[in-house]
Write a protein that holds these residues in place. Structure first.
Motif, PDB file in Angstrom:
ATOM      1  N   VAL A 122      43.791  36.240  49.636  1.00  0.00           N
ATOM      2  CA  VAL A 122      42.704  37.202  49.720  1.00  0.00           C
ATOM      3  C   VAL A 122      42.982  38.156  50.878  1.00  0.00           C
ATOM      4  CG1 VAL A 122      40.900  35.825  48.638  1.00  0.00           C
ATOM      5  CG2 VAL A 122      41.344  35.536  51.075  1.00  0.00           C
ATOM      6  N   LEU A 123      42.676  39.424  50.673  1.00  0.00           N
ATOM      7  CA  LEU A 123      42.809  40.423  51.719  1.00  0.00           C
ATOM      8  C   LEU A 123      41.470  40.553  52.448  1.00  0.00           C
ATOM      9  CD1 LEU A 123      45.000  43.052  49.841  1.00  0.00           C
ATOM     10  CD2 LEU A 123      45.704  41.039  51.163  1.00  0.00           C
ATOM     11  N   LYS A 124      41.310  41.588  53.256  1.00  0.00           N
ATOM     12  CA  LYS A 124      40.086  41.722  54.046  1.00  0.00           C
ATOM     13  C   LYS A 124      38.867  41.881  53.134  1.00  0.00           C
ATOM     14  CE  LYS A 124      42.241  43.686  58.175  1.00  0.00           C
ATOM     15  NZ  LYS A 124      42.281  44.849  59.111  1.00  0.00           N
ATOM     16  N   GLN A 125      37.794  41.198  53.484  1.00  0.00           N
ATOM     17  CA  GLN A 125      36.572  41.316  52.698  1.00  0.00           C
ATOM     18  C   GLN A 125      35.774  42.539  53.128  1.00  0.00           C
ATOM     19  OE1 GLN A 125      33.897  38.017  53.176  1.00  0.00           O
ATOM     20  NE2 GLN A 125      33.690  38.273  55.376  1.00  0.00           N
ATOM     21  N   SER A 126      34.909  42.991  52.243  1.00  0.00           N
ATOM     22  CA  SER A 126      34.047  44.133  52.531  1.00  0.00           C
ATOM     23  C   SER A 126      32.680  43.660  52.989  1.00  0.00           C
ATOM     24  CB  SER A 126      33.902  45.003  51.288  1.00  0.00           C
ATOM     25  OG  SER A 126      33.103  44.333  50.331  1.00  0.00           O
ATOM     26  N   ALA A 127      31.891  44.589  53.493  1.00  0.00           N
ATOM     27  CA  ALA A 127      30.494  44.284  53.816  1.00  0.00           C
ATOM     28  C   ALA A 127      29.648  44.197  52.555  1.00  0.00           C
ATOM     29  CB  ALA A 127      29.929  45.346  54.748  1.00  0.00           C
ATOM     30  N   ALA A 128      30.147  44.768  51.456  1.00  0.00           N
ATOM     31  CA  ALA A 128      29.409  44.769  50.194  1.00  0.00           C
ATOM     32  C   ALA A 128      29.236  43.354  49.672  1.00  0.00           C
ATOM     33  CB  ALA A 128      30.152  45.617  49.159  1.00  0.00           C
ATOM     34  N   GLU A 129      28.021  43.036  49.285  1.00  0.00           N
ATOM     35  CA  GLU A 129      27.723  41.687  48.816  1.00  0.00           C
ATOM     36  C   GLU A 129      26.885  41.733  47.548  1.00  0.00           C
ATOM     37  OE1 GLU A 129      26.212  37.440  50.732  1.00  0.00           O
ATOM     38  OE2 GLU A 129      25.553  39.320  51.643  1.00  0.00           O
ATOM     39  N   ASP A 130      27.235  40.884  46.617  1.00  0.00           N
ATOM     40  CA  ASP A 130      26.497  40.763  45.366  1.00  0.00           C
ATOM     41  C   ASP A 130      26.375  39.286  45.034  1.00  0.00           C
ATOM     42  OD1 ASP A 130      25.284  40.965  42.948  1.00  0.00           O
ATOM     43  OD2 ASP A 130      26.985  41.861  41.893  1.00  0.00           O
ATOM     44  N   LYS A 131      25.173  38.766  45.085  1.00  0.00           N
ATOM     45  CA  LYS A 131      24.948  37.345  44.834  1.00  0.00           C
ATOM     46  C   LYS A 131      24.385  37.099  43.441  1.00  0.00           C
ATOM     47  CE  LYS A 131      23.967  35.594  49.501  1.00  0.00           C
ATOM     48  NZ  LYS A 131      23.059  34.718  50.270  1.00  0.00           N
ATOM     49  N   LEU A 185      45.996  41.504  40.560  1.00  0.00           N
ATOM     50  CA  LEU A 185      44.914  41.794  41.494  1.00  0.00           C
ATOM     51  C   LEU A 185      43.598  41.836  40.754  1.00  0.00           C
ATOM     52  CD1 LEU A 185      43.741  43.026  44.210  1.00  0.00           C
ATOM     53  CD2 LEU A 185      44.473  45.263  43.318  1.00  0.00           C
ATOM     54  N   ILE A 186      42.535  41.338  41.408  1.00  0.00           N
ATOM     55  CA  ILE A 186      41.213  41.407  40.805  1.00  0.00           C
ATOM     56  C   ILE A 186      40.164  41.419  41.905  1.00  0.00           C
ATOM     57  CG2 ILE A 186      40.732  38.923  40.581  1.00  0.00           C
ATOM     58  CD1 ILE A 186      39.812  39.622  37.631  1.00  0.00           C
ATOM     59  N   PRO A 187      39.067  42.151  41.731  1.00  0.00           N
ATOM     60  CA  PRO A 187      37.968  42.080  42.699  1.00  0.00           C
ATOM     61  C   PRO A 187      37.255  40.733  42.558  1.00  0.00           C
ATOM     62  CG  PRO A 187      37.805  44.035  41.280  1.00  0.00           C
ATOM     63  CD  PRO A 187      38.783  43.114  40.650  1.00  0.00           C
ATOM     64  N   GLU A 188      36.997  40.080  43.682  1.00  0.00           N
ATOM     65  CA  GLU A 188      36.337  38.779  43.667  1.00  0.00           C
ATOM     66  C   GLU A 188      35.146  38.772  44.609  1.00  0.00           C
ATOM     67  OE1 GLU A 188      35.597  36.039  42.613  1.00  0.00           O
ATOM     68  OE2 GLU A 188      37.093  35.322  41.197  1.00  0.00           O
ATOM     69  N   TYR A 189      34.457  37.638  44.632  1.00  0.00           N
ATOM     70  CA  TYR A 189      33.269  37.442  45.452  1.00  0.00           C
ATOM     71  C   TYR A 189      33.469  36.156  46.243  1.00  0.00           C
ATOM     72  CZ  TYR A 189      31.596  40.983  42.245  1.00  0.00           C
ATOM     73  OH  TYR A 189      31.480  42.144  41.508  1.00  0.00           O
ATOM     74  N   SER A 190      33.388  36.267  47.559  1.00  0.00           N
ATOM     75  CA  SER A 190      33.890  35.214  48.439  1.00  0.00           C
ATOM     76  C   SER A 190      33.272  33.838  48.203  1.00  0.00           C
ATOM     77  CB  SER A 190      33.693  35.631  49.898  1.00  0.00           C
ATOM     78  OG  SER A 190      32.320  35.875  50.183  1.00  0.00           O
ATOM     79  N   GLY A 191      31.951  33.749  48.159  1.00  0.00           N
ATOM     80  CA  GLY A 191      31.309  32.448  48.073  1.00  0.00           C
ATOM     81  C   GLY A 191      31.586  31.692  46.797  1.00  0.00           C
ATOM     82  N   VAL A 192      31.461  32.371  45.660  1.00  0.00           N
ATOM     83  CA  VAL A 192      31.698  31.687  44.391  1.00  0.00           C
ATOM     84  C   VAL A 192      33.173  31.358  44.203  1.00  0.00           C
ATOM     85  CG1 VAL A 192      29.672  32.416  43.111  1.00  0.00           C
ATOM     86  CG2 VAL A 192      31.616  33.958  43.292  1.00  0.00           C
ATOM     87  N   VAL A 234      28.409  28.850  54.629  1.00  0.00           N
ATOM     88  CA  VAL A 234      27.307  29.649  54.108  1.00  0.00           C
ATOM     89  C   VAL A 234      27.421  31.117  54.515  1.00  0.00           C
ATOM     90  CG1 VAL A 234      24.805  30.008  54.184  1.00  0.00           C
ATOM     91  CG2 VAL A 234      25.715  27.697  53.994  1.00  0.00           C
ATOM     92  N   SER A 235      27.661  31.388  55.797  1.00  0.00           N
ATOM     93  CA  SER A 235      27.677  32.763  56.289  1.00  0.00           C
ATOM     94  C   SER A 235      28.922  33.500  55.833  1.00  0.00           C
ATOM     95  CB  SER A 235      27.623  32.774  57.817  1.00  0.00           C
ATOM     96  OG  SER A 235      28.851  32.310  58.361  1.00  0.00           O
ATOM     97  N   SER A 236      28.870  34.830  55.881  1.00  0.00           N
ATOM     98  CA  SER A 236      30.003  35.645  55.435  1.00  0.00           C
ATOM     99  C   SER A 236      31.288  35.287  56.151  1.00  0.00           C
ATOM    100  CB  SER A 236      29.692  37.140  55.642  1.00  0.00           C
ATOM    101  OG  SER A 236      28.668  37.556  54.789  1.00  0.00           O
ATOM    102  N   ASP A 237      31.235  35.206  57.488  1.00  0.00           N
ATOM    103  CA  ASP A 237      32.441  34.925  58.268  1.00  0.00           C
ATOM    104  C   ASP A 237      32.973  33.525  57.988  1.00  0.00           C
ATOM    105  OD1 ASP A 237      32.322  37.433  59.372  1.00  0.00           O
ATOM    106  OD2 ASP A 237      31.419  36.775  61.265  1.00  0.00           O
ATOM    107  N   ASP A 238      32.072  32.542  57.907  1.00  0.00           N
ATOM    108  CA  ASP A 238      32.504  31.161  57.671  1.00  0.00           C
ATOM    109  C   ASP A 238      33.068  30.994  56.261  1.00  0.00           C
ATOM    110  OD1 ASP A 238      31.736  30.504  60.213  1.00  0.00           O
ATOM    111  OD2 ASP A 238      29.858  29.514  59.632  1.00  0.00           O
ATOM    112  N   VAL A 239      32.427  31.625  55.304  1.00  0.00           N
ATOM    113  CA  VAL A 239      32.915  31.548  53.923  1.00  0.00           C
ATOM    114  C   VAL A 239      34.302  32.168  53.819  1.00  0.00           C
ATOM    115  CG1 VAL A 239      32.581  32.453  51.584  1.00  0.00           C
ATOM    116  CG2 VAL A 239      30.666  31.410  52.803  1.00  0.00           C
ATOM    117  N   TYR A 240      34.466  33.333  54.436  1.00  0.00           N
ATOM    118  CA  TYR A 240      35.758  34.026  54.369  1.00  0.00           C
ATOM    119  C   TYR A 240      36.862  33.212  55.041  1.00  0.00           C
ATOM    120  CZ  TYR A 240      39.294  37.689  54.897  1.00  0.00           C
ATOM    121  OH  TYR A 240      40.464  38.409  54.853  1.00  0.00           O
TER     122      TYR A 240
END
Length: 309
Positions: free
Chosen positions: A134-143, A96-103, A115-121
């Motif tokens: 991938v499990l459920k994404q959070s609202a937290a975002e770091d670009k 397990l590892i924390p990831e970032y959806s877009g990258v 591009v958008s959070s929902d479409d990317v996920y």
């Protein structure tokens, strides 16, 4: 965050390991019980992290949330970049590892256009290869972001990445080594914005080497994460990204599907339901500026979120 992220040079890794005190002092790529380089025990979740402080904090949050639900957990922190830890996930060295959806989506599918959070996920769920999920994404975002000092912004009238196209030929960019080949790195800057820097300096993923190089004028622009508290403290300028080179980058758990039991999923989904961008900024400030221990910061967040009961 980085859409933030090949292993950095030895000096880079050393600086990052100093910052993230909860990391393993040994070489994280070497075989160790429950660590990268050895297969995890079937009844234990091995939580890994990338080699930057925010990801280390998030890994500790995941580990703490799982422990609170009775799951056996071990950690292997500061493994390195995505190019280093994804093979460890696939071969079972970590689970397990924390990831970032877009990258992450761009890593799995270089032709992705979401591009958008929902479409990317949604696209990421389809693009993630077995045995991973991938499990459920959070609202937290770091670009990831291209950041300059206010003096550089004023000198060259820089407001967006597009403004760099006319002046980048005189400037130095600092970023981690993998930025040279990633879709949202140098290739993306050239393809999307026509930006080509004079010089590229290999540094760390948004960490102290990049921060200090920007502050001291050793680089003119740096790849720095948007949740970095030093941006506001130093009055740095995050260049706008009107063409969405950096897509949504929501924090999301990436896990070996064979380890994603209902209990595990419930614990991690509960984290995602609570985690916000403001939380990331606050925790980064506590670790990087106030020098608090990353594991203790993670435990405090879990307690405040009511996830240790």
């Amino acid at each position: 965050m980085t859409s933030i992220r090949v292993l950095a040079a030895t000096a880079v890794s050393a600086g990052l390991l100093f910052l993230t005190a909860c990391g393993d002092s040994s070489d994280p790529t070497q075989a160790a019980p429950g660590g990268a380089g050895s297969t995890a025990a079937t009844d234990t979740i091995v939580v890994g992290s990338a080699n930057f402080q925010e990801n280390v904090v998030l890994a500790n949050i995941y580990a703490g949330a799982l422990k609170a639900k009775g799951v056996k957990v071990s950690t292997k922190l500061n493994i390195g970049s995505r190019e280093a830890y994804l093979p460890a996930l696939k071969d079972g060295s970590i689970d397990l590892i924390p990831e970032y959806s877009g990258v992450l989506l761009q890593y799995f599918d270089k032709s992705a256009t979401a591009v958008s959070s929902d479409d990317v996920y949604a696209a990421l769920q389809k693009a993630t290869p077995q045995p991973l999920t991938v499990l459920k994404q959070s609202a937290a975002e770091d670009k990831d972001a291209i950041v300059v000092t206010k003096e550089t912004a004023a000198k060259y009238n820089l407001k967006s990445i597009a403004d760099l196209s006319a002046v980048a030929g005189n400037l130095t960019l600092g970023a981690p080594p993998e930025f040279q080949t990633r879709t949202d790195g140098i290739p993306g800057l050239q393809k999307v914005y026509g930006v080509k820097f004079k010089t590229f300096k290999k540094l760390d993923p948004g960490g102290p080497l990049t921060q200090n190089a920007l502050k001291n004028g050793q680089i003119d622009a740096g790849d720095i994460f948007t949740t970095d508290p030093l941006i506001a403290k130093n009055g740095w300028v995050v260049l706008e990204d009107p063409k969405d080179l950096y897509t949504a980058q929501n924090v999301v758990p990436l896990i070996n599907a064979q380890k994603a039991s209902d209990n595990v999923k419930a614990a991690l989904d509960a984290v995602s339901a609570k985690l916000t961008t403001e939380d990331l900024i606050k925790m980064n400030e506590q670790v990087s500026l106030e020098k608090q221990n990353a594991e203790e910061v993670a435990q405090k967040w879990l307690s405040d979120a009511g996830l240790l009961a």
